[in-house]
Design an enzyme around this catalytic site. Structure first.
Site, PDB file in Angstrom:
ATOM      1  N   GLY A 116     -23.254 -63.502  -8.125  1.00  0.00           N
ATOM      2  CA  GLY A 116     -22.726 -63.289  -6.777  1.00  0.00           C
ATOM      3  C   GLY A 116     -21.934 -61.990  -6.691  1.00  0.00           C
ATOM      4  N   ASP A 117     -21.018 -61.909  -5.726  1.00  0.00           N
ATOM      5  CA  ASP A 117     -20.323 -60.639  -5.507  1.00  0.00           C
ATOM      6  C   ASP A 117     -19.497 -60.180  -6.711  1.00  0.00           C
ATOM      7  OD1 ASP A 117     -18.723 -62.783  -5.000  1.00  0.00           O
ATOM      8  OD2 ASP A 117     -17.701 -61.917  -3.279  1.00  0.00           O
ATOM      9  N   ASP A 141     -23.014 -69.862  -1.282  1.00  0.00           N
ATOM     10  CA  ASP A 141     -22.219 -69.514  -0.093  1.00  0.00           C
ATOM     11  C   ASP A 141     -23.012 -68.658   0.917  1.00  0.00           C
ATOM     12  OD1 ASP A 141     -20.229 -70.742  -1.576  1.00  0.00           O
ATOM     13  OD2 ASP A 141     -19.402 -68.850  -2.310  1.00  0.00           O
ATOM     14  N   ARG A 185     -16.562 -70.999   0.226  1.00  0.00           N
ATOM     15  CA  ARG A 185     -15.478 -70.007   0.131  1.00  0.00           C
ATOM     16  C   ARG A 185     -15.086 -69.474   1.517  1.00  0.00           C
ATOM     17  NH1 ARG A 185     -15.594 -65.626  -4.429  1.00  0.00           N
ATOM     18  NH2 ARG A 185     -17.700 -65.301  -3.699  1.00  0.00           N
TER      19      ARG A 185
HETATM   20  O1  F6P Z   1     -19.062 -69.385  -4.879  1.00  0.00           O
HETATM   21  C1  F6P Z   1     -19.645 -70.628  -5.121  1.00  0.00           C
HETATM   22  C2  F6P Z   1     -18.605 -71.726  -5.110  1.00  0.00           C
HETATM   23  O2  F6P Z   1     -19.267 -72.968  -5.303  1.00  0.00           O
HETATM   24  C3  F6P Z   1     -17.747 -71.767  -3.858  1.00  0.00           C
HETATM   25  O3  F6P Z   1     -18.410 -72.321  -2.763  1.00  0.00           O
HETATM   26  C4  F6P Z   1     -16.551 -72.538  -4.364  1.00  0.00           C
HETATM   27  O4  F6P Z   1     -15.386 -72.222  -3.644  1.00  0.00           O
HETATM   28  C5  F6P Z   1     -16.419 -72.084  -5.793  1.00  0.00           C
HETATM   29  O5  F6P Z   1     -17.681 -71.550  -6.172  1.00  0.00           O
HETATM   30  C6  F6P Z   1     -16.011 -73.180  -6.743  1.00  0.00           C
HETATM   31  O6  F6P Z   1     -15.900 -72.625  -8.008  1.00  0.00           O
HETATM   32  P1  F6P Z   1     -15.626 -73.466  -9.336  1.00  0.00           P
HETATM   33  O7  F6P Z   1     -16.944 -73.979  -9.842  1.00  0.00           O
HETATM   34  O8  F6P Z   1     -15.027 -72.464 -10.251  1.00  0.00           O
HETATM   35  O9  F6P Z   1     -14.692 -74.587  -8.988  1.00  0.00           O
END
Ligand code: F6P
Length: 371
Positions: A116-117, A141, A185
């Site tokens: 991703g970004d 996202d 997000r």
């Molecule tokens: O960017 C993808 C994502 O699933 C978001 O939608 C979410 O906020 C975040 O990653 C959750 O990340 P982690 O798996 O680190 O809790």
């Protein structure tokens, strides 16, 4: 230059379709006589020189598998690197030279980075240091402006829509307000599209600040019309008119330093207090990231993987594959990381939701005939 060996890695949060891209990259490269090394756990594999050789046997049968056979990490940032346990006093350091060393020692002619970004921003820094990289955009996202779709989004959307469908029957039976919290997000795509597809009543997204009063008005309006239940779809990043978000934790050193979560419980407590109706919350969480990719995501991932190798063969590194309409195109990675794609509060999608009676929990949006 003849391409003999390429590397591939998956970084950042996982999502359905990663294995399908790895397969697309490996199959196309192997068919062209190029060796493929899969680096483990995102950029960590490049820092530690840990990889597995990808041959036709390794990538066979992974098209439909969720997760990633290579492993991933959203903590391994070579420019700010520490994999010490959480809370350890170890200072992060720049270990990008180890990455360059791994690429040189293994005679890697080009690298495919799938992420991703955060991953693409790191990739851009390595591109500027002379590393030939092709990027592949991933995230549930769907918030990268350079591509119409990232793979993983459609799978997450189908999980969220199924959840909206399922909570309808129980909400109706018990005359409750049910609040479904989605990921996404700082973008409201999963919440908005699942709310439209599942017929949710109130949709809270980061792009349209909500007010408690407007949410209460929307539920009371339904009650006046004889509806004894309401379904709220809330994006984890929804903000109120005071600009407040529900933040669960702050994570030092991560490419994603804020962990969002808790909006559904906050809204439920407010509604129970003010309306004295029973509320229940469903936090979808990582269910949106697990399991088999949808047909759309397999289709997109395979095309992205194959095209990434095409770009390498054409010497077009520094680019990212993207979907524009139904065409696969390429855009410079530096342009891809500069802008987030968010829901347009005045756009047609929001107006369509308003037109069918969905509230955004805001008195500032919607008017005559909903729109
Ligand atoms: O960017 C993808 C994502 O699933 C978001 O939608 C979410 O906020 C975040 O990653 C959750 O990340 P982690 O798996 O680190 O809790």
């Amino acid at each position: 230059m003849k391409v003999r060996r390429i590397g591939v890695l998956t970084a950042g949060g996982d999502c359905p379709g990663l294995n399908a891209v790895v397969r697309g990259v490996a199959k196309h490269a192997l068919n062209c006589g190029i060796e493929v090394l899969g680096f483990k756990n995102g950029f960590d594999g490049l820092v530690k020189n840990q990889f597995m050789e990808l041959d036709s046997k390794t990538v066979s049968g992974i098209l439909t598998r969720g997760g990633t056979i290579l492993g991933t990490s959203n903590l391994a940032n070579p420019f700010n690197y520490t994999l010490a346990p959480m809370g350890s006093p170890e200072e992060p350091k720049d270990v990008s030279s180890l990455v360059l060393h791994t690429i040189k020692t293994n005679k890697i002619d080009a690298l495919v980075t799938i992420g991703g970004d955060g991953t693409l921003s790191m990739s851009q820094k390595f591109i500027e240091m002379g590393v030939p990289i092709v990027g592949v955009p991933k995230t549930i996202d769907n918030d990268l402006s350079a591509t119409d779709f990232t793979f993983g989004f459609d799978s997450a959307l189908s999980v969220a829509t199924d959840a909206v469908d399922r909570i309808h029957t129980t909400a109706e039976s018990h005359h409750r307000v049910m609040i479904l919290e989605t990921m996404g997000r700082y973008a409201g795509w999963i919440a908005l599209r699942s709310c439209i597809a599942g017929g949710g009543d109130i949709c809270l997204i980061p792009e349209i600040p909500y007010s408690d009063d407007a949410i209460i008005d929307a539920i009371e309006d339904r009650q006046r019309k004889g509806k004894t239940f309401s379904i709220i779809v809330a994006a984890e990043g929804a903000v109120n008119e005071q600009g407040e978000m529900a933040v669960k934790a702050k994570i030092a050193g991560s490419t994603d330093p804020i962990r969002l979560g808790g909006i559904s419980s906050k809204i439920a407590a407010m509604i129970e207090e003010r309306l004295k109706v029973e509320c229940r919350v469903v936090v979808l969480g990582h269910l949106q990231r697990g399991g088999t990719p949808t047909a759309f995501d397999r289709w997109l991932s395979t095309r992205f993987g194959a095209e990434a190798v095409e770009l390498i063969l054409q010497g077009k590194t520094g680019y990212m594959v993207a979907l524009r309409g139904t065409e696969i195109i390429s855009v410079p990675v530096k342009d891809a990381v500069s802008k987030l794609k968010r829901v347009d509060p005045n756009g047609e999608e929001v107006r369509a939701a308003l037109a069918v009676g969905t509230s955004f929990g805001s008195s500032k949006i919607g008017g005559a005939c909903g729109i």
